[in-house]
Design a protein around this motif. Structure first.
Motif, PDB file in Angstrom:
ATOM      1  N   ALA A  83       0.846  -1.198   0.000  1.00 35.76           N
ATOM      2  CA  ALA A  83       0.000   0.000   0.000  1.00 35.76           C
ATOM      3  C   ALA A  83       0.880   1.245   0.000  1.00 35.76           C
ATOM      4  CB  ALA A  83      -0.933  -0.012   1.211  1.00 35.76           C
ATOM      5  N   VAL A  84       1.738   1.320  -1.002  1.00 41.69           N
ATOM      6  CA  VAL A  84       2.662   2.450  -1.111  1.00 41.69           C
ATOM      7  C   VAL A  84       2.214   3.385  -2.226  1.00 41.69           C
ATOM      8  CG1 VAL A  84       4.615   1.173  -0.145  1.00 41.69           C
ATOM      9  CG2 VAL A  84       4.232   1.161  -2.618  1.00 41.69           C
ATOM     10  N   GLY A  85       2.769   4.566  -2.215  1.00 40.28           N
ATOM     11  CA  GLY A  85       2.393   5.572  -3.190  1.00 40.28           C
ATOM     12  C   GLY A  85       2.807   5.225  -4.612  1.00 40.28           C
ATOM     13  N   THR A  86       2.006   5.678  -5.550  1.00 38.19           N
ATOM     14  CA  THR A  86       2.313   5.538  -6.978  1.00 38.19           C
ATOM     15  C   THR A  86       2.146   6.915  -7.613  1.00 38.19           C
ATOM     16  OG1 THR A  86       0.028   4.853  -7.383  1.00 38.19           O
ATOM     17  CG2 THR A  86       1.676   3.102  -7.172  1.00 38.19           C
ATOM     18  N   PRO A  87       3.082   7.809  -7.314  1.00 41.31           N
ATOM     19  CA  PRO A  87       2.965   9.179  -7.843  1.00 41.31           C
ATOM     20  C   PRO A  87       3.019   9.177  -9.365  1.00 41.31           C
ATOM     21  CG  PRO A  87       5.150   8.809  -6.960  1.00 41.31           C
ATOM     22  CD  PRO A  87       4.344   7.583  -6.621  1.00 41.31           C
TER      23      PRO A  87
END
Length: 179
Positions: A83-87
């Motif tokens: 559940a990490v960022g995907t900028p």
């Protein structure tokens, strides 16, 4: 069940807390030591109605812990949520470097079969890339699951605990049943 959630942003923190509220033992991992130190002091990086008391209750009952130790989290968990960022990348597409870095860490520390669940907002085909990243570095069995999140700020806990739909993508009926 022992579950790891990698990423303590909006989606990761809500998911980890709600999964612990359901009675699971959850380790929430983040590489930001300050964020983890603050979470361990009860200082949340986000505001969501009802989240703080839920975190307090589940940490007090030792069902929810916060750490930077991804090795320990991977080793003791049978299910690992990414559940990490995907900028946005320069071209506007999702930058998957954080998702793939977590996949590499999972592969490095796996000591048995694992279910890896992608909660991050990613394009079609990402599950194949995550599977490739993991199987390149381990011989342990791994199943990849796509489980996109439908959380709205202000009602994220209800959205997670009482969803109007749950989307699960996997090629394994056994893994689907576990999910």
């Amino acid at each position: 069940m022992h579950i790891a959630v990698v990423g303590s942003g909006y989606v990761g923190l809500v998911a980890a807390t709600c999964l612990s509220e359901m009675g699971n033992d959850v380790i929430c991992v983040d590489n930001n030591k300050i964020k983890i130190d603050n979470l361990n002091k009860g200082i949340l990086p986000i505001y969501e109605p009802g989240l703080k008391p839920m975190i307090e209750r589940n940490t007090m009952e030792n069902r929810l812990v916060f750490t930077t130790d991804i090795e320990k989290a991977v080793k003791i968990s049978s299910i690992i949520f990414i559940a990490v960022g995907t900028p946005p990348d320069e071209d506007g597409s999702a930058d998957l470097k954080h998702v793939l870095a977590v996949a590499s860490d999972i592969a490095k520390y796996m000591d048995g079969p694992k279910i890896v669940v992608n909660k991050s907002t990613v394009p079609v085909g990402t599950a194949d890339r995550v599977l490739e990243q993991i199987t390149r570095a381990t011989r342990h069995e791994v199943h990849i699951v796509s489980n996109p999140e439908f959380l709205k700020e202000g009602s994220a806990i209800d959205d997670f605990m009482k969803p109007d739909r749950v989307v699960i993508g996997t090629g394994s009926p056994e893994v689907a049943a576990t999910m």
